[in-house]
Every structure is written in structure tokens, then in C-alpha cells.
Design a protein around this motif. Sequence first.
Motif, PDB file in Angstrom:
ATOM      1  N   PHE A  34     -16.035  13.919  18.514  1.00 51.78           N
ATOM      2  CA  PHE A  34     -16.009  12.818  17.548  1.00 51.78           C
ATOM      3  C   PHE A  34     -14.783  12.872  16.654  1.00 51.78           C
ATOM      4  N   VAL A  35     -14.333  14.085  16.300  1.00 50.00           N
ATOM      5  CA  VAL A  35     -13.093  14.161  15.525  1.00 50.00           C
ATOM      6  C   VAL A  35     -11.933  13.641  16.386  1.00 50.00           C
ATOM      7  N   GLY A  36     -11.977  13.970  17.687  1.00 47.34           N
ATOM      8  CA  GLY A  36     -10.953  13.466  18.602  1.00 47.34           C
ATOM      9  C   GLY A  36     -10.946  11.940  18.638  1.00 47.34           C
ATOM     10  N   LEU A  37     -12.144  11.352  18.689  1.00 43.75           N
ATOM     11  CA  LEU A  37     -12.228   9.888  18.681  1.00 43.75           C
ATOM     12  C   LEU A  37     -11.667   9.319  17.388  1.00 43.75           C
ATOM     13  N   PHE A  38     -11.973  10.008  16.285  1.00 45.89           N
ATOM     14  CA  PHE A  38     -11.452   9.548  14.999  1.00 45.89           C
ATOM     15  C   PHE A  38      -9.921   9.559  15.010  1.00 45.89           C
ATOM     16  N   LEU A  39      -9.347  10.662  15.512  1.00 45.85           N
ATOM     17  CA  LEU A  39      -7.889  10.755  15.509  1.00 45.85           C
ATOM     18  C   LEU A  39      -7.277   9.685  16.398  1.00 45.85           C
ATOM     19  N   TRP A  40      -7.898   9.469  17.541  1.00 46.84           N
ATOM     20  CA  TRP A  40      -7.429   8.431  18.454  1.00 46.84           C
ATOM     21  C   TRP A  40      -7.458   7.069  17.767  1.00 46.84           C
ATOM     22  N   GLY A  41      -8.614   6.749  17.151  1.00 43.85           N
ATOM     23  CA  GLY A  41      -8.745   5.466  16.461  1.00 43.85           C
ATOM     24  C   GLY A  41      -7.762   5.343  15.308  1.00 43.85           C
ATOM     25  N   ALA A  42      -7.571   6.449  14.578  1.00 50.66           N
ATOM     26  CA  ALA A  42      -6.656   6.418  13.441  1.00 50.66           C
ATOM     27  C   ALA A  42      -5.232   6.145  13.912  1.00 50.66           C
ATOM     28  N   LYS A  43      -4.885   6.706  15.080  1.00 56.92           N
ATOM     29  CA  LYS A  43      -3.533   6.506  15.601  1.00 56.92           C
ATOM     30  C   LYS A  43      -3.321   5.023  15.964  1.00 56.92           C
ATOM     31  N   VAL A  44      -4.301   4.439  16.648  1.00 62.38           N
ATOM     32  CA  VAL A  44      -4.198   3.022  17.007  1.00 62.38           C
ATOM     33  C   VAL A  44      -4.128   2.169  15.741  1.00 62.38           C
ATOM     34  N   PHE A  45      -4.965   2.501  14.763  1.00 59.15           N
ATOM     35  CA  PHE A  45      -4.976   1.764  13.499  1.00 59.15           C
ATOM     36  C   PHE A  45      -3.623   1.869  12.801  1.00 59.15           C
ATOM     37  N   TRP A  46      -3.102   3.084  12.756  1.00 58.89           N
ATOM     38  CA  TRP A  46      -1.819   3.336  12.080  1.00 58.89           C
ATOM     39  C   TRP A  46      -0.699   2.542  12.752  1.00 58.89           C
ATOM     40  N   ASN A  47      -0.686   2.566  14.085  1.00 52.43           N
ATOM     41  CA  ASN A  47       0.332   1.800  14.815  1.00 52.43           C
ATOM     42  C   ASN A  47       0.240   0.317  14.492  1.00 52.43           C
ATOM     43  N   ASN A  48      -0.997  -0.167  14.334  1.00 49.51           N
ATOM     44  CA  ASN A  48      -1.153  -1.588  14.046  1.00 49.51           C
ATOM     45  C   ASN A  48      -0.763  -1.924  12.618  1.00 49.51           C
ATOM     46  N   GLN A  49      -0.908  -0.961  11.713  1.00 52.89           N
ATOM     47  CA  GLN A  49      -0.612  -1.223  10.304  1.00 52.89           C
ATOM     48  C   GLN A  49       0.875  -1.083   9.992  1.00 52.89           C
ATOM     49  N   ARG A  50       1.523  -0.162  10.666  1.00 52.23           N
ATOM     50  CA  ARG A  50       2.909   0.157  10.327  1.00 52.23           C
ATOM     51  C   ARG A  50       3.844  -0.843  10.998  1.00 52.23           C
ATOM     52  N   VAL A  51       4.461  -1.700  10.220  1.00 55.91           N
ATOM     53  CA  VAL A  51       5.339  -2.719  10.799  1.00 55.91           C
ATOM     54  C   VAL A  51       6.701  -2.092  11.089  1.00 55.91           C
ATOM     55  N   PRO A  52       7.221  -2.209  12.301  1.00 52.05           N
ATOM     56  CA  PRO A  52       8.551  -1.654  12.566  1.00 52.05           C
ATOM     57  C   PRO A  52       9.596  -2.337  11.682  1.00 52.05           C
ATOM     58  N   PRO A  53      10.553  -1.574  11.185  1.00 53.98           N
ATOM     59  CA  PRO A  53      11.511  -2.143  10.234  1.00 53.98           C
ATOM     60  C   PRO A  53      12.393  -3.247  10.831  1.00 53.98           C
ATOM     61  N   ASP A  54      12.544  -3.269  12.154  1.00 55.57           N
ATOM     62  CA  ASP A  54      13.433  -4.273  12.741  1.00 55.57           C
ATOM     63  C   ASP A  54      12.708  -5.581  13.048  1.00 55.57           C
ATOM     64  N   ALA A  55      11.437  -5.711  12.602  1.00 61.05           N
ATOM     65  CA  ALA A  55      10.655  -6.887  12.985  1.00 61.05           C
ATOM     66  C   ALA A  55      11.212  -8.156  12.354  1.00 61.05           C
ATOM     67  N   MET A  56      11.124  -9.266  13.093  1.00 58.66           N
ATOM     68  CA  MET A  56      11.542 -10.527  12.496  1.00 58.66           C
ATOM     69  C   MET A  56      10.374 -11.145  11.738  1.00 58.66           C
ATOM     70  N   GLN A  57      10.713 -11.799  10.644  1.00 61.08           N
ATOM     71  CA  GLN A  57       9.719 -12.250   9.664  1.00 61.08           C
ATOM     72  C   GLN A  57       9.295 -13.693   9.926  1.00 61.08           C
ATOM     73  N   ILE A  58       7.993 -13.925   9.988  1.00 66.99           N
ATOM     74  CA  ILE A  58       7.476 -15.289  10.074  1.00 66.99           C
ATOM     75  C   ILE A  58       6.334 -15.403   9.067  1.00 66.99           C
ATOM     76  N   ASN A  59       6.255 -16.524   8.367  1.00 68.36           N
ATOM     77  CA  ASN A  59       5.177 -16.727   7.394  1.00 68.36           C
ATOM     78  C   ASN A  59       4.131 -17.670   7.962  1.00 68.36           C
ATOM     79  N   VAL A  60       2.872 -17.354   7.697  1.00 70.21           N
ATOM     80  CA  VAL A  60       1.786 -18.228   8.112  1.00 70.21           C
ATOM     81  C   VAL A  60       0.913 -18.500   6.892  1.00 70.21           C
ATOM     82  N   VAL A  61       0.721 -19.783   6.590  1.00 70.49           N
ATOM     83  CA  VAL A  61      -0.152 -20.161   5.486  1.00 70.49           C
ATOM     84  C   VAL A  61      -1.366 -20.869   6.062  1.00 70.49           C
ATOM     85  N   GLY A  62      -2.530 -20.364   5.745  1.00 68.90           N
ATOM     86  CA  GLY A  62      -3.754 -21.019   6.174  1.00 68.90           C
ATOM     87  C   GLY A  62      -4.209 -21.962   5.088  1.00 68.90           C
TER      88      GLY A  62
END
Length: 317
Positions: free
Chosen positions: A76-104
Motif C-alpha cells: 500500500f505504501v508502494g501504491l501511495f508512492l506510485w499515485g503521488a508520482k502521477v499526481f506530482w507529474n500532473n501538478q507540476r507544469v513544465p516551465p516551457d509550456a505555452m500559456q492558454i487561458n480558459v474562462v468558464g
Amino acid sequence: MTFPLFPTEASDAAAQTDYLYWGLIAISSVVMLIVFVPIIYFIFKYRRGKRADRTPVNLPELPIELTWTIIPTFIFVGLFLWGAKVFWNNQRVPPDAMQINVVGKQWMWKIQHPEGHREINELHVPVGRNIRITLASQDVIHSFFLPEFRIKQDVVPGRYTTIWFNARRVGTYRLFCSEYCGTHHSAMIGRVIVMPPAAYANWLAQGQHGNTLAQSGERLYRELGCSGCHDGSTVVRAPPLLGLFGKPVPLNSGEVVIADEAYLRDSILLPARQIAGGYTNDMPSFEGRINEEQLLEIIAYLRSRGATNPEERTANP
Ligand code: CUA
């Protein structure tokens, strides 16, 4: 696939999310089998009235307790680390990303490209580029849902939320609002159109040749009178804003914050909340005087005149 259980995986993050999901299903299935197969077997073996050996067995308790504590802990700790890694990758925006704004807003998605292109319910992006999206809401909570990218992010009024993705295949994908937001919530649907780089460049070239986002922002900056106080006025002492984006700002409270989108947004709408060090609050709130799109334009302008400026694609004077 003839029986699609999942939407297409249109980004790398989508594949990572799916691996994790399948991993969870696989481990849950194994645990379920370990529990339920013996239960069912014993139900029949020790049924009332059945002849079975029922004399108590003496098992070594400590080794058994240790085994079924330690092994699942690692799993279960392994699953947590795996999930945390996927989460972290999704949260951390690469610095070279191009910017687009979306307004709902009820009930549409309004999209701003840095070059000044505006779209409603359609988001054109190039394939293979990191795309950073700043989400804002003009009214109520919406949810920006791209099933093929495995992205579902609440868009909350009064704050910016950032997501990113890198589309890995050309195509047209679905965009939903997945938070009930009023009568026409179900019509708040759009498309993400992922194009080859050349076609995207073409699309950009064909669009309206109006102002870039930063230029529109600059105009607002002057029209609303920001420049009057913030650009070296001798009458009103206000902190200079050009060159500020991305820099740390010491506050009167002793805190130090980074001058990012959220800070600038708050400073425009709630100027009394975070006062820059050495200044008094003489600024009126612009709450209700400018809308989310104008706010994002001003921020695009300040970003283009910022300290570090990796995200801006268009050169601005
Ligand atoms: Cu917007 Cu539902």
C-alpha cells in the motif's frame, strides 16, 4: 479495440493515469481473491451438519501477524508512492509550456490564446507541445473535463487553477463541463482540436489579426488608470508593476510572496489583502469593474513585462 472501456489516451498523462488505475484494479482483485476464495471454500467445507475435522489447530501467531502486516504495508505504501508520482507529474507544469487561458461562464468556455485569438467552446492546440491552461470562472463553479486527457478540474470563481497536458495524437477530443452549473449545464460542451504543428501555425496565421493578449492588457492597463499610479507617479506612491511578474514581493505583514497570476489577481480585486512592503493601501478594488477575461489580459501584459518570461511566445515591446 472493439469494446472500448476507456476513452482514447490522448496524452502521456492519460496513459500514466490508466496504468495506475489498472494497477489498483489488479491489486484489489488479488486481495479479493485471497479473501473470497477461502471464504467460499470454507462455507462448503464446514457447512453445518457436514462431517469435517473441527479440532482447533495451533498456528504460530506472531509470524502470521507479522507477515500479513508487513507485506500489505509495503504494497500500500508502494501504491501511495506510485499515485503521488502521477499526481506530482500532473501538478507540476513544465516551465516551457505555452500559456492558454480558459474562462468558464454560464454556459460556455471562452478561450484566450496569447496571440490574441479567442475561441468559444473550441480549443486549438498543437500536438506534442506542453500546454499550460489557467482556468477561471466568471460566475459559478464549473468543471473542466477532458476525458481523453484524463483531466477533470474544478473551475472555482475567485481563483486561478492551473492544469497542463501534452497532447500526443492529432484529433478532436471532447470537452465537458462536469459540474452542475445551472439550466444549460448540459450544453456547456466543447472540443479540443489537436493539430500538427504546421496546421496549427496555419490556423494561427489565418485567425483575426487583432491585438495580442498582452497588447489588449496594456491598453486596459492605461485605460483603467493602473499606469497612472504604478508607473513612477510622483503624486501617488504605488509599487511599480512592470518587471514584477515572477519576482518575490515582501509584504507589510512580513511575508514574502511570488508575484504570480494569483497574487496579481488578488491585488487587483482585493487590494487591501496583501500590501507590498513599505506602501499603504490607497488602491480601490476593481471587483465588478473588470471581468475575468480582462483580468487575464492585464496579467498577460504584466507577464510579458515580467522578470522571467519563459511562457510568453509572442515578443512584446
Ligand atoms: Cu458549467 Cu456545468
